[in-house]
Design an enzyme around this catalytic site. Structure first.
Site, PDB file in Angstrom:
ATOM      1  N   ASP A 268       0.852  -1.188   0.000  1.00  0.00           N
ATOM      2  CA  ASP A 268       0.000   0.000   0.000  1.00  0.00           C
ATOM      3  C   ASP A 268       0.889   1.239   0.000  1.00  0.00           C
ATOM      4  O   ASP A 268       1.994   1.222   0.564  1.00  0.00           O
ATOM      5  CB  ASP A 268      -0.913   0.021   1.228  1.00  0.00           C
TER       6      ASP A 268
ATOM      7  N   HIS B  70      -5.114   4.430   7.081  1.00  0.00           N
ATOM      8  CA  HIS B  70      -4.425   5.311   6.139  1.00  0.00           C
ATOM      9  C   HIS B  70      -2.945   5.454   6.443  1.00  0.00           C
ATOM     10  O   HIS B  70      -2.342   6.476   6.147  1.00  0.00           O
ATOM     11  CB  HIS B  70      -5.103   6.674   6.049  1.00  0.00           C
TER      12      HIS B  70
ATOM     13  N   ASP C 266      -2.538  -0.621   6.438  1.00  0.00           N
ATOM     14  CA  ASP C 266      -3.470  -0.900   5.350  1.00  0.00           C
ATOM     15  C   ASP C 266      -3.057  -2.149   4.570  1.00  0.00           C
ATOM     16  O   ASP C 266      -3.903  -2.913   4.109  1.00  0.00           O
ATOM     17  CB  ASP C 266      -3.559   0.301   4.410  1.00  0.00           C
TER      18      ASP C 266
END
Length: 576
Positions: free
Chosen positions: A26, A167, A172
């Site tokens: 991510d 976030h 994530d």
């Protein structure tokens, strides 16, 4: 003649999922465009056979300041990345970490666009790894009954992830690992056991779909509405299409992957069709029929009566009230909103600019009560104690009506000034909440003002080119489709228009911004009027929107919600 059996190669058999090494990663970025924005953090987890075998995570120096609202959303500040390496130094290590593995990301096109851009800048070949997108896979596997959307946070809750997405890149990525494993378990029961099958996953028609194919026989190739019905004639599902035959037949093929709809097909015993003159008529009929019959397999447009409105009451000292019904009571309305919470957000935004009273009691010049804290804070003129007369309070009422119907600048400016102040004080979370409230207000006001531009017109006749060279003609009264017809190619328009107007539905308008149809129906008409080639034949009145209305501010709001990672919620994106 005997034929020798030949054993398939491993390539033909595919790579068993239990033997595949996945690198789930991510990125956190300063925006949504790989060409214009930079990476601030990367996190990756290497898994094989359901076990974690490695992790990779680092903050990244984006080479410039991080927008304040990005810091609010991710928690990553300029100070945190001050000593971090640029991504040009991180990229080789990440590529080595991912060597020989299948890359997995939630909404992979977004993350891969940044990786490929970085490779191009650094002179590296783009990764040749197989790519798995958990967002796309979830859309193929899951139904609306199981999950309202395929955002990472929603899927993490569905599959009971041990890590909550927040976030931050590594967190994530860990949540995406749990989502990946949950999805693999789902498709495993459907016969998907190799990486190749996972990447090309598509369901085959069920036996029920194949057995019910005869229901599509005799369906015409024309625009209209189709209704799947059970043995009692009850509507199970209603849809519309510009070609009924092609659309209905698709429900019995592999292209229909929604398990909810496949279940519906198994129950259905007949398909009833209603041929319409034009595509717009089919769209409007579908909306009206779904709203009136509420088929259990339709998820959209079933309850138009549940719309919520913000009402400026009609009393000596008006206030903003949330209601579910528009009445002919002389009040001013803003809406419709999708929920009471959205209406309350818009009300709070207006209260920031307008010192309207927020108490719920009915007041008059003869009724008195003690003032609340808002009066002491200067947020209300305290008409309840007689400190503010009806004439003085009427100035606020006129401002509220103006903000609801014509000019949103006062509310926008007040909220914008407050957000600047909160950002200067580094109170980013509060600023983000105010921004989202402002967005709800601006979007709704812009929508209502656009709807009213059409619903105020007693009759409009418009035409658009048809595929065969003729014209599709529609009569619209107070925003409601009153008639639809087709004029053949080369025919004189006057007799067709006159006949259509003469036979059109008589429409008696009610109160409020949408006096004759649902907001959704009027929006369908407006979309058609905006389509290429539409010509106005007749307009009784003036078709216009307020010059200083919310529409001119909406673009600024929408820009604020562009440019961040697609699995981040809209609530966290900045206003620019």
């Amino acid at each position: 003649m005997a034929v020798d059996a030949v054993q398939g190669t491993l390539d033909e058999l595919g790579t068993p999922l239990r033997e595949v090494t996945f690198v789930v990663f991510d990125l956190e970025t300063t925006g949504g465009s790989a060409a214009e924005h930079a990476i601030t953090e990367i996190g990756a987890v290497k898994v094989r056979g359901g076990e974690v075998v490695g992790e990779f995570a680092t903050l990244v120096d984006p080479g410039g300041p991080i927008p304040p609202f990005i810091s609010v959303l991710t928690g990553i500040t300029d100070a945190m990345v001050l000593a971090a390496p640029p991504f040009s130094q991180v990229l080789p290590s990440f590529l080595e970490f991912a060597k020989g593995a299948a890359l997995v990301a939630h909404n992979a096109p977004f993350d891969m666009s940044f990786i490929r851009a970085a490779c191009a800048t650094g002179g590296y070949p783009p990764p040749a790894n197989p790519i798995v997108d958990t967002a796309d896979l979830a859309r193929r596997v899951l139904t609306r009954d199981e999950t309202p959307n395929c955002k990472l946070g929603t899927l993490a809750r569905l599959f009971r992830s041990t890590t909550e997405p927040c976030h931050r890149a590594l967190a994530d990525a860990k949540a995406t690992v749990d989502v990946l494993h949950g999805l693999i378990a789902r498709v495993g029961s459907l016969g998907v056991h190799t990486l190749e099958e996972l990447r090309s996953f598509a369901r085959t028609p069920t036996p029920e779909q194949q057995r019910k194919r005869h229901l599509a026989e005799g369906v015409p190739s024309a625009p209209g509405v189709y209704v799947f019905e059970d043995t009692r004639g009850e509507a199970l599902y209603i849809g519309k299409s510009s070609n009924l035959r092609n659309r209905v037949r698709s429900y019995f093929t592999a292209s229909e992957t929604r398990s909810r709809i496949r279940e519906m097909v198994g129950i259905a015993e007949r398909v009833r069709t209603i041929v319409c003159a034009t595509g717009l008529e089919a769209e409007i009929r579908e909306l009206r029929m779904i709203g009136s019959t509420k088929p259990r397999y339709n998820k959209r447009s079933r309850f138009p009566e549940r719309a919520v409105w913000l009402k400026l009451t009609n009393e000596p000292f008006p206030r903003l009230s949330i209601v579910r019904e528009v009445k002919d009571d002389g009040a001013t309305y803003l809406g419709p909103f999708g929920s009471s919470r959205a209406a309350d957000d818009a009300r709070t935004a207006m209260h920031e600019a307008l010192p309207l009273r927020q108490c719920t009691e009915r007041l008059s010049s003869r009724i008195r009560r003690s003032a609340c804290t808002l009066a002491e804070l200067g947020r209300c003129g305290a008409p309840c104690e007689g400190r503010e007369s009806e004439d003085a309070y009427a100035r606020h009422v006129r401002g509220a009506k103006k903000a609801m119907e014509h000019d949103s600048e006062a509310v926008f400016s007040a909220l914008e000034a407050r957000m600047r102040r909160l950002s200067t004080e580094q109170r980013y979370e509060e600023a983000a909440v105010d921004r989202d409230r402002l967005a709800v207000y601006i979007r709704t006001a812009a929508r209502m003002q656009r709807l009213r531009s059409l619903t105020a017109i007693s009759q409009m006749v418009a035409a658009s080119p048809a595929f065969d060279g003729g014209w599709d003609i529609h009569v619209i009264r107070y925003g409601r489709l009153a008639a639809a017809g087709v004029m053949p190619r080369g025919a004189h328009p006057t007799p067709y228009v006159d006949a259509l107007v003469a036979t059109a539905e008589t429409v008696t308008p009610g109160p409020g911004p949408t006096p004759a149809a649902s907001a959704e129906e009027t929006e369908c008409v407006l979309r058609w009027l905006d389509s290429p080639g539409v010509r106005l034949v007749q307009v009784d009145g003036t078709w216009s929107v307020p010059a200083y209305g919310a529409g001119r501010l909406r673009d600024r709001i929408e820009r604020a919600y562009q440019g961040l990672h697609p699995h981040q919620p809209r609530e966290g994106r900045p206003l620019r």
